[in-house]
Design an enzyme around this catalytic site. Structure first.
Site, mmCIF file in Angstrom:
data_model
loop_
_atom_site.group_PDB
_atom_site.id
_atom_site.type_symbol
_atom_site.label_atom_id
_atom_site.label_comp_id
_atom_site.label_asym_id
_atom_site.label_seq_id
_atom_site.Cartn_x
_atom_site.Cartn_y
_atom_site.Cartn_z
ATOM 1 N N ASP A 268 -29.695 -46.616 -26.333
ATOM 2 C CA ASP A 268 -28.270 -46.482 -26.018
ATOM 3 C C ASP A 268 -27.672 -47.858 -25.739
ATOM 4 O O ASP A 268 -27.812 -48.400 -24.644
ATOM 5 C CB ASP A 268 -28.109 -45.565 -24.786
ATOM 6 N N LYS A 275 -22.591 -51.868 -23.792
ATOM 7 C CA LYS A 275 -23.087 -52.108 -22.437
ATOM 8 C C LYS A 275 -23.268 -53.602 -22.209
ATOM 9 O O LYS A 275 -23.531 -54.340 -23.163
ATOM 10 C CB LYS A 275 -24.464 -51.437 -22.268
ATOM 11 N N ASP A 286 -33.664 -43.834 -22.665
ATOM 12 C CA ASP A 286 -32.582 -42.836 -22.694
ATOM 13 C C ASP A 286 -32.982 -41.569 -23.469
ATOM 14 O O ASP A 286 -32.183 -40.652 -23.620
ATOM 15 C CB ASP A 286 -31.312 -43.476 -23.285
ATOM 16 N N ASP A 345 -19.869 -44.927 -24.696
ATOM 17 C CA ASP A 345 -21.104 -44.991 -23.915
ATOM 18 C C ASP A 345 -21.394 -43.659 -23.198
ATOM 19 O O ASP A 345 -22.495 -43.459 -22.698
ATOM 20 C CB ASP A 345 -21.013 -46.137 -22.906
ATOM 21 N N ARG A 349 -23.563 -36.638 -23.414
ATOM 22 C CA ARG A 349 -22.890 -35.336 -23.287
ATOM 23 C C ARG A 349 -22.378 -34.857 -24.640
ATOM 24 O O ARG A 349 -22.285 -33.656 -24.882
ATOM 25 C CB ARG A 349 -21.778 -35.435 -22.230
HETATM 26 N N1 BES Z 1 -27.655 -43.453 -20.664
HETATM 27 C C1 BES Z 1 -26.537 -43.737 -19.868
HETATM 28 C C2 BES Z 1 -26.755 -43.387 -18.392
HETATM 29 C C3 BES Z 1 -27.613 -44.347 -17.618
HETATM 30 C C4 BES Z 1 -27.117 -45.544 -17.187
HETATM 31 C C5 BES Z 1 -28.887 -43.982 -17.291
HETATM 32 C C6 BES Z 1 -27.913 -46.400 -16.439
HETATM 33 C C7 BES Z 1 -29.684 -44.836 -16.522
HETATM 34 C C8 BES Z 1 -29.207 -46.042 -16.111
HETATM 35 C C9 BES Z 1 -25.319 -42.931 -20.342
HETATM 36 O O1 BES Z 1 -25.260 -42.699 -21.700
HETATM 37 C C10 BES Z 1 -24.112 -43.736 -19.963
HETATM 38 O O2 BES Z 1 -23.966 -44.810 -20.459
HETATM 39 N N2 BES Z 1 -23.288 -43.184 -19.094
HETATM 40 C C11 BES Z 1 -22.145 -43.860 -18.599
HETATM 41 C C12 BES Z 1 -21.005 -42.882 -18.547
HETATM 42 C C13 BES Z 1 -19.666 -43.512 -18.312
HETATM 43 C C14 BES Z 1 -19.254 -44.334 -19.492
HETATM 44 C C15 BES Z 1 -18.657 -42.417 -18.057
HETATM 45 C C16 BES Z 1 -22.464 -44.399 -17.204
HETATM 46 O O3 BES Z 1 -23.125 -43.704 -16.435
HETATM 47 O O4 BES Z 1 -22.085 -45.527 -16.919
HETATM 48 ZN ZN ZN Z 2 -24.357 -44.315 -22.770
HETATM 49 ZN ZN ZN Z 3 -27.128 -42.621 -22.693
#
Ligand code: BES
Ligand code: ZN
Ligand code: ZN
Length: 498
Positions: A268, A275, A286, A345, A349
């Site tokens: 991811d 990111k 991920d 990102d 979901r």
């Molecule tokens: N895979 C990430 C969640 C994640 C982040 C897991 C850091 C473990 C450590 C997910 O896909 C993501 O990026 N989520 C975002 C959502 C946001 C953009 C609403 C997040 O949690 O920052």
């Molecule tokens: Zn993400």
């Molecule tokens: Zn993710």
């Protein structure tokens, strides 16, 4: 994969020693308990009593006394377990793992566990053996020069005269641990090896087992299958995405299945909403939701519970590039709902929306559980100690909480009140893929709720627990933990009784 295997299982040490010698006999000792000499040669009985006296050994938790023995038993370890009344099955799991690591540090290749000195019922015996197996896990790394002193395989002999079903218990502990180890291995593999295709090959291999069959859908089928939300993420990656469905028919033909769905993002980057570079390497983890599903699948394939189960994994990379989804794009999920993508990102979901609604529609499951490293926000809320759980069924949450206390895998409920659904309403589409107003883990859960209808469902956010946890007892020093494999097998097993 797993470094510990069971060699022999018998009712007494004598029977094992008839065929073999042991490098180490392990005896658990509770505080103020009578010392147990049952399995020990009277010749060394005296020197044991002496050694324990000199060391003032009284069974304090974690206290060790190592004694050198005869030809057939080179060493004997007395291991303190503290007050029997305070000793939970989780303590047994942790201490078994600590003993295993200690034995490894002694360079021991074969040890023998006196189960009766630790456990007086089936439940505790299973926890003890799980601790040995799971605690012995080492990731077979890609380093070409391994430390020569490192023990990479050990064999365990088990003695018990009191636990009559010790053979079955050992088989269960070993099978669950194989599931946990598989899940850890997959999590630890880098994204250039562990691709969606790789995961689908693992699933197909497991599905060669009795009562199982696998079907893998390629990204080229997604649009015509109406998986528009999953496709939105998948189309940005050159590595072909896969939707993996494995059907396990261990129960009656007309019995509706339990569905287990995993987020399998093999990497991811965040996509166009890229990111930051720090720790981006960790986004190889991920896919740990998908790895949990594969770990459970492995345990199910070995233990063959009398249940029907659908395993589903949505697997892809999330990459930036000229083919990638843009912020502002609108996609349509399998259930017809339109989604405005405000942040590429928040891709997990989008993948789960389609896999959940597809499985719900095609298999009419009696309940669904999804596993996902879904939000960084769950780490803010619960740290690396507990998995976040949300759902539309209080009964399911309660049952999972019971499994949590039996297995030591901590879960904590966050609310999915309908007010939170207001925070994902979109101006241009039905819903948007990020929430407004904080509560990032809950708004992600509220998003998923849109794709399960009335089917009882729970969502497990494992972003804080799938890796990066403290190295205590059976948790590894680094890397993937295999979290939720034992939790969910316990839940499955107990759903049989309901
Ligand atoms: N895979 C990430 C969640 C994640 C982040 C897991 C850091 C473990 C450590 C997910 O896909 C993501 O990026 N989520 C975002 C959502 C946001 C953009 C609403 C997040 O949690 O920052
Ligand atoms: Zn993400
Ligand atoms: Zn993710």
């Amino acid at each position: 994969m797993i470094s510990l295997s069971t060699n022999k299982l018998n009712t007494s040490l004598d029977k094992i020693l008839e065929q073999d010698k042991t490098d180490l006999l392990i005896i658990g000792h509770y505080k103020n308990a009578k010392l147990n000499y049952n399995n020990i040669d009277s010749m060394i009985e005296k020197s044991i009593a002496n050694a324990l006296k000199i060391e003032k050994f009284d069974g304090d938790i974690g206290k060790k006394v190592l004694i050198y023995g005869s030809n057939s038993i080179s060493r004997i370890l007395f291991y303190g377990l503290g007050d029997k009344i305070k000793c939970s099955n989780e303590i047994l799991r942790v201490e078994a793992a600590n003993i295993c690591n200690y034995s490894k540090s002694l360079g021991i290749k074969s040890f023998c566990v006196d189960v009766d000195s630790f456990a007086s019922n089936d439940f505790d015996a299973q926890a003890l053996l799980e601790g040995f197996y799971i605690g012995s896990y080492v990731y077979k790394s890609h380093r070409t020069s391994n430390d020569k002193n490192e023990v990479d395989s050990m064999s365990m002999n088990i003695i018990s005269s009191k636990i009559s079903s010790i053979k079955d218990i050992n088989f269960k502990a070993e099978s669950l641990s194989l599931g946990v180890s598989l899940s850890r291995d997959l999590g630890n593999e880098p994204a250039n090896i562990c691709t969606p295709t790789y995961l689908s090959e693992i699933a197909k291999k497991i599905a060669d087992s009795k009562n199982m069959s696998a079907k893998v859908y390629d990204v080229s089928d997604f649009e015509k299958m109406k998986l528009g939300s999953f496709y939105g993420v998948a189309k940005g990656a050159k590595e072909p995405a896969k939707m993996i469905i494995v059907n396990y028919q261990g129960g009656a033909k007309n019995e509706p299945p339990i569905a287990l769905i995993g987020k399998g993002l093999t990497f991811d980057t965040g996509g166009i909403s890229l990111k930051p570079p720090a720790k981006m390497d960790e986004m190889k983890f991920d896919m740990c939701g998908g790895a949990a599903v594969l770990g459970i699948m492995k345990a199910v394939s070995l233990l063959q519970p009398r249940l029907n189960i659908i395993f589903g994994i949505g697997s892809t990379e999330n990459m930036p590039g000229s083919q990638a989804m843009r912020p502002g794009d609108i996609v349509k999920a399998y259930n017809g709902k339109t989604i405005e993508v405000l942040n590429t990102d928040a891709e997990g979901r989008l993948v789960l929306a389609d896999v959940l609604s597809y499985v719900n529609d095609k298999f009419s499951p009696k309940c669904m559980i999804d596993f996902a490293t879904l939000t960084g926000a769950v780490i803010v809320a619960l740290g690396h100690r507990a998995t976040g759980i949300m759902g539309n069924s209080t009964e399911m949450v309660k049952d999972l909480q019971k499994s949590s206390s039996r297995t030591g895998e901590k879960i904590w409920e966050l609310p999915l009140w309908s007010e939170y659904s207001e925070d994902i309403k979109s101006k241009y589409a039905d819903i948007k893929n990020i929430g407004s107003g904080g509560a990032g883990t809950i708004t992600a859960g509220s998003f998923l709720k849109e794709f399960v209808n009335e089917t009882p469902w729970c969502h497990l956010d494992i972003a804080g627990t799938a890796w990066g946890t403290k190295a205590t007892g059976y948790n590894p020093k680094f890397g993937a933990t295999g979290v939720t494999v034992r939790l969910i097998y316990d839940y499955l097993e107990n759903s049989l009784d309901n």
